[in-house]
Design a protein around this motif. Structure first.
Motif, PDB file in Angstrom:
ATOM      1  N   UNK A 167      -4.168   8.592 -11.930  1.00 35.76           N
ATOM      2  CA  UNK A 167      -3.056   7.818 -11.396  1.00 35.76           C
ATOM      3  C   UNK A 167      -3.074   7.814  -9.882  1.00 35.76           C
ATOM      4  N   UNK A 168      -3.427   8.948  -9.290  1.00 39.64           N
ATOM      5  CA  UNK A 168      -3.404   9.035  -7.835  1.00 39.64           C
ATOM      6  C   UNK A 168      -4.385   8.076  -7.197  1.00 39.64           C
ATOM      7  N   UNK A 169      -5.505   7.791  -7.857  1.00 34.79           N
ATOM      8  CA  UNK A 169      -6.526   6.949  -7.262  1.00 34.79           C
ATOM      9  C   UNK A 169      -6.597   5.573  -7.923  1.00 34.79           C
ATOM     10  N   UNK A 170      -5.556   5.251  -8.698  1.00 37.01           N
ATOM     11  CA  UNK A 170      -5.449   3.904  -9.235  1.00 37.01           C
ATOM     12  C   UNK A 170      -6.487   3.538 -10.259  1.00 37.01           C
ATOM     13  N   UNK A 171      -6.989   4.493 -11.035  1.00 40.04           N
ATOM     14  CA  UNK A 171      -8.040   4.187 -12.001  1.00 40.04           C
ATOM     15  C   UNK A 171      -7.634   4.529 -13.423  1.00 40.04           C
ATOM     16  N   UNK A 172      -6.364   4.473 -13.669  1.00 35.31           N
ATOM     17  CA  UNK A 172      -5.881   4.852 -14.996  1.00 35.31           C
ATOM     18  C   UNK A 172      -5.995   3.730 -16.006  1.00 35.31           C
ATOM     19  N   UNK A 173      -6.615   2.616 -15.616  1.00 35.71           N
ATOM     20  CA  UNK A 173      -6.749   1.505 -16.543  1.00 35.71           C
ATOM     21  C   UNK A 173      -5.765   0.408 -16.228  1.00 35.71           C
ATOM     22  N   UNK A 174      -5.586  -0.511 -17.142  1.00 39.07           N
ATOM     23  CA  UNK A 174      -4.720  -1.652 -16.943  1.00 39.07           C
ATOM     24  C   UNK A 174      -3.270  -1.283 -17.051  1.00 39.07           C
ATOM     25  N   UNK A 175      -2.416  -2.305 -17.065  1.00 47.09           N
ATOM     26  CA  UNK A 175      -0.992  -2.039 -17.165  1.00 47.09           C
ATOM     27  C   UNK A 175      -0.653  -1.390 -18.483  1.00 47.09           C
TER      28      UNK A 175
ATOM     29  N   UNK B 182      -0.080   9.330  11.360  1.00 49.70           N
ATOM     30  CA  UNK B 182      -1.076   8.312  11.054  1.00 49.70           C
ATOM     31  C   UNK B 182      -1.427   8.368   9.577  1.00 49.70           C
ATOM     32  N   UNK B 183      -1.376   7.240   8.905  1.00 46.74           N
ATOM     33  CA  UNK B 183      -1.794   7.164   7.506  1.00 46.74           C
ATOM     34  C   UNK B 183      -3.312   7.073   7.468  1.00 46.74           C
ATOM     35  N   UNK B 184      -3.958   8.026   6.805  1.00 50.96           N
ATOM     36  CA  UNK B 184      -5.418   8.104   6.785  1.00 50.96           C
ATOM     37  C   UNK B 184      -6.035   7.411   5.577  1.00 50.96           C
ATOM     38  N   UNK B 185      -5.371   7.519   4.430  1.00 52.47           N
ATOM     39  CA  UNK B 185      -5.891   6.890   3.207  1.00 52.47           C
ATOM     40  C   UNK B 185      -4.732   6.252   2.456  1.00 52.47           C
ATOM     41  N   UNK B 186      -5.011   5.125   1.795  1.00 49.42           N
ATOM     42  CA  UNK B 186      -3.979   4.440   1.023  1.00 49.42           C
ATOM     43  C   UNK B 186      -4.487   4.099  -0.365  1.00 49.42           C
ATOM     44  N   UNK B 187      -3.552   3.794  -1.243  1.00 47.24           N
ATOM     45  CA  UNK B 187      -3.851   3.309  -2.592  1.00 47.24           C
ATOM     46  C   UNK B 187      -2.975   2.089  -2.848  1.00 47.24           C
ATOM     47  N   UNK B 188      -3.418   1.169  -3.702  1.00 52.44           N
ATOM     48  CA  UNK B 188      -2.595  -0.008  -3.984  1.00 52.44           C
ATOM     49  C   UNK B 188      -1.251   0.375  -4.574  1.00 52.44           C
TER      50      UNK B 188
ATOM     51  N   UNK C 120       0.843  -1.199   0.000  1.00 51.20           N
ATOM     52  CA  UNK C 120       0.000   0.000   0.000  1.00 51.20           C
ATOM     53  C   UNK C 120       0.878   1.249   0.000  1.00 51.20           C
ATOM     54  N   UNK C 121       0.347   2.305  -0.606  1.00 56.59           N
ATOM     55  CA  UNK C 121       1.056   3.586  -0.649  1.00 56.59           C
ATOM     56  C   UNK C 121       0.144   4.650  -0.052  1.00 56.59           C
ATOM     57  N   UNK C 122       0.748   5.628   0.582  1.00 53.56           N
ATOM     58  CA  UNK C 122      -0.016   6.633   1.323  1.00 53.56           C
ATOM     59  C   UNK C 122      -0.605   7.677   0.384  1.00 53.56           C
ATOM     60  N   UNK C 123      -1.908   7.926   0.544  1.00 50.26           N
ATOM     61  CA  UNK C 123      -2.583   9.016  -0.165  1.00 50.26           C
ATOM     62  C   UNK C 123      -2.813  10.217   0.736  1.00 50.26           C
ATOM     63  N   UNK C 124      -2.991   9.981   2.034  1.00 52.32           N
ATOM     64  CA  UNK C 124      -3.199  11.071   2.990  1.00 52.32           C
ATOM     65  C   UNK C 124      -2.679  10.617   4.341  1.00 52.32           C
ATOM     66  N   UNK C 125      -2.097  11.544   5.075  1.00 50.49           N
ATOM     67  CA  UNK C 125      -1.662  11.218   6.431  1.00 50.49           C
ATOM     68  C   UNK C 125      -1.824  12.440   7.316  1.00 50.49           C
ATOM     69  N   UNK C 126      -1.814  12.172   8.623  1.00 52.43           N
ATOM     70  CA  UNK C 126      -1.886  13.232   9.616  1.00 52.43           C
ATOM     71  C   UNK C 126      -0.613  13.189  10.441  1.00 52.43           C
ATOM     72  N   UNK C 127      -0.019  14.350  10.655  1.00 54.86           N
ATOM     73  CA  UNK C 127       1.140  14.464  11.526  1.00 54.86           C
ATOM     74  C   UNK C 127       0.774  15.415  12.658  1.00 54.86           C
ATOM     75  N   UNK C 128       1.120  15.039  13.879  1.00 54.77           N
ATOM     76  CA  UNK C 128       0.729  15.852  15.024  1.00 54.77           C
ATOM     77  C   UNK C 128       1.860  16.009  16.020  1.00 54.77           C
TER      78      UNK C 128
END
Length: 234
Positions: A130-138, A67-73, A1-9
């Motif tokens: 690309x950021x949300x993994x919906x750019x199609x196949x390989x 804390x990682x809040x959102x991830x993408x494959x 998994x790769x980070x799409x959003x995180x929180x730092x405090x």
């Protein structure tokens, strides 16, 4: 998994009765998924430097959390020990994310080549898909393509050839030409913005390599059309 959003405090010490802030946190949304500290840490540094310069902390820090809040494959690719391509991709994605943090979401993007003849329109913005993994196949097999400049001008600029010199009257600049390579003829798209151009790669005495075209539809220039500067090979 790769980070799409995180929180730092940051948790703050109870420094004095005047210090009422016990913690402060920030959310970071990455336009491109980040998979390593090499890409994430520069973005964090830029964001926190800006935020803390704008509003300094009231007290010393006694704790930190991320804390990682959102991830993408992830891409699922194995590292090639004989190539640095994966590291280069991480660096590019980190750079784009940092530019977007500084300049705003509409001022930087990644691009995907598309089949259009007109060079300044031969791409589409690929950042969102690309950021949300919906750019199609390989991706399909890479197709050989003619050399293209690393810097492409959004609007080609008029230049004039005078003997061995190329001159850009609008800015008072000139280059002494060593060699012309070409032409590569590009034309078409009559239904949108008709064009007919002969492109050349031009080597200059100063070391700059220019991408120049002769507009065959514009008869103001000699030898069949006006000349325009369209990009630079860095």
């Amino acid at each position: 998994q790769r980070a799409l959003a995180l929180e730092v405090g940051l948790g703050l010490e109870k420094w004095s009765v005047a210090s009422e802030e016990a913690r402060r946190s920030w959310r970071l949304d990455f336009p491109l998924p980040q998979g390593s500290t090499v890409g994430i840490l520069p973005i964090l540094r830029d964001r926190l430097t800006h935020e803390l310069a704008r509003k300094p902390l009231d007290a010393p820090v006694d704790s930190l959390w991320i804390e990682v809040l959102e991830t993408a494959p992830g891409r699922g690719a194995q590292r090639d020990f004989f190539s640095a391509k994966e590291e280069e991709d991480e660096a590019v994605e980190s750079l784009v994310a940092r530019l977007l943090q500084k300049l705003g979401p509409s001022r930087a993007f990644t691009a995907r080549p598309v089949d259009r003849y007109l060079p300044e329109r031969a791409y589409e913005r690929a950042l969102e898909t690309e950021a949300h993994g919906s750019a199609g196949g390989p991706p399909g097999p890479a197709r050989p393509a003619p050399p293209r400049p690393t810097r492409l001008l959004g609007v080609p600029e008029r230049i004039v050839a005078r003997g061995e010199l190329l001159q850009q009257p609008a800015v008072g600049k000139s280059w002494r030409v060593l060699a012309w390579e070409g032409p590569e003829r590009l034309s078409g798209e009559w239904w949108r913005e008709p064009f007919d151009r002969d492109y050349y790669r031009v080597a200059t005495e100063s070391g700059e390599r220019l991408w120049v075209f002769r507009d065959r539809r514009d008869r103001r220039g000699a030898s069949g059309g006006a000349l325009y500067l369209h990009g630079y090979f860095d």
